[in-house]
Design a protein around this motif. Sequence first.
Motif, mmCIF file in Angstrom:
data_model
loop_
_atom_site.group_PDB
_atom_site.id
_atom_site.type_symbol
_atom_site.label_atom_id
_atom_site.label_comp_id
_atom_site.label_asym_id
_atom_site.label_seq_id
_atom_site.Cartn_x
_atom_site.Cartn_y
_atom_site.Cartn_z
ATOM 1 N N THR A 131 0.822 -1.207 0.000
ATOM 2 C CA THR A 131 0.000 0.000 0.000
ATOM 3 C C THR A 131 0.859 1.262 0.000
ATOM 4 O O THR A 131 0.469 2.285 -0.552
ATOM 5 N N SER A 132 2.042 1.181 0.617
ATOM 6 C CA SER A 132 2.909 2.362 0.685
ATOM 7 C C SER A 132 3.468 2.732 -0.685
ATOM 8 O O SER A 132 3.606 3.907 -1.018
ATOM 9 N N SER A 133 3.792 1.710 -1.506
ATOM 10 C CA SER A 133 4.326 1.981 -2.837
ATOM 11 C C SER A 133 3.259 1.957 -3.919
ATOM 12 O O SER A 133 3.546 2.253 -5.085
ATOM 13 N N ALA A 148 8.920 -7.087 -12.961
ATOM 14 C CA ALA A 148 8.206 -7.554 -11.772
ATOM 15 C C ALA A 148 9.144 -7.629 -10.567
ATOM 16 O O ALA A 148 8.760 -7.314 -9.445
ATOM 17 N N VAL A 149 10.392 -8.036 -10.826
ATOM 18 C CA VAL A 149 11.375 -8.098 -9.739
ATOM 19 C C VAL A 149 11.637 -6.704 -9.175
ATOM 20 O O VAL A 149 11.720 -6.508 -7.962
ATOM 21 N N LYS A 150 11.735 -5.722 -10.066
ATOM 22 C CA LYS A 150 12.001 -4.348 -9.627
ATOM 23 C C LYS A 150 10.839 -3.765 -8.831
ATOM 24 O O LYS A 150 11.028 -2.854 -8.024
ATOM 25 N N MET A 151 9.638 -4.277 -9.049
ATOM 26 C CA MET A 151 8.443 -3.721 -8.398
ATOM 27 C C MET A 151 8.275 -4.214 -6.968
ATOM 28 O O MET A 151 7.458 -3.673 -6.221
ATOM 29 N N VAL A 152 9.005 -5.246 -6.583
ATOM 30 C CA VAL A 152 8.906 -5.749 -5.210
ATOM 31 C C VAL A 152 9.488 -4.706 -4.257
ATOM 32 O O VAL A 152 10.642 -4.295 -4.424
ATOM 33 N N PRO A 153 8.739 -4.262 -3.257
ATOM 34 C CA PRO A 153 9.242 -3.220 -2.342
ATOM 35 C C PRO A 153 10.346 -3.742 -1.440
ATOM 36 O O PRO A 153 10.580 -4.954 -1.329
ATOM 37 N N THR A 154 11.021 -2.806 -0.787
ATOM 38 C CA THR A 154 12.140 -3.166 0.095
ATOM 39 C C THR A 154 11.701 -4.123 1.201
ATOM 40 O O THR A 154 12.410 -5.071 1.542
#
Length: 241
Positions: A131-133, A148-154
């Motif tokens: 929800t934050s990103s 898709a890999v880049k979209m995974v949040p920290t």
Amino acid sequence: FFFLLKTLNNSTMKLALLLSTFLAYASAFTAPLSAKPSTTSLSSTLETSLGLTVETGRKCPPLGAKILEGTGPEALAWFENAELKHGRIAMVATIGFMVQKYGVHFPLYLGPSGSNVFHPSVTSGDWMLSTSSGVSFSDIAAAAPLDAVKMVPTGGWLQILFVAGWFECVAYQRQYNEGGRVPGDFGFDPLGFTKRDGGLESPELKSLRVKEIKNGRIAMLAIAGWVANEAIPGALPVWHP
């Protein structure tokens, strides 16, 4: 002068502490090449290694023999474990890559996810990955594998690293501290495949273990080629998803 000396000393101490921490972590992933030689010779262990199949003439390749030179069976077992782990991860990665590339997605936990099989654009009642990103599961479903890999949040990567670290601790405990296991056996067998006469040393499971090694090697080459071609189109001049 004394203030400057004190500042330098503090900086040096912090740097030394940081380096020692990194070295401690690195040593955990270093093969025991300097381990004391075992009573069992490495050559006799290599002759019975499952990884030496017809593709290599049932002999250790020159580079592998050079790396293992002067070591004992413990180092060979370490490399066998490493190969099996990487092979298993690569096999899962190839399946995940194809699923993402072909757009095959299933509802998350049978919930209202936008990952609606071949129709990820259906976003009614979509679930949010973060929800934050502002990233939803349908966003992930519609993206290319590397995107898709880049979209995974920290936070997601921290969870992945935590679970992977926990597994490594369990695997190390069962494989090295407890001992007595063949490479790749970490005590996880919920379906009871090894509960038979001879266990992992039975002829049936020995054959399956060889197949696992071979499929893992192919998967490592495949996922490396696919990712390279995804990053640099045309880098892999053969069929790929």
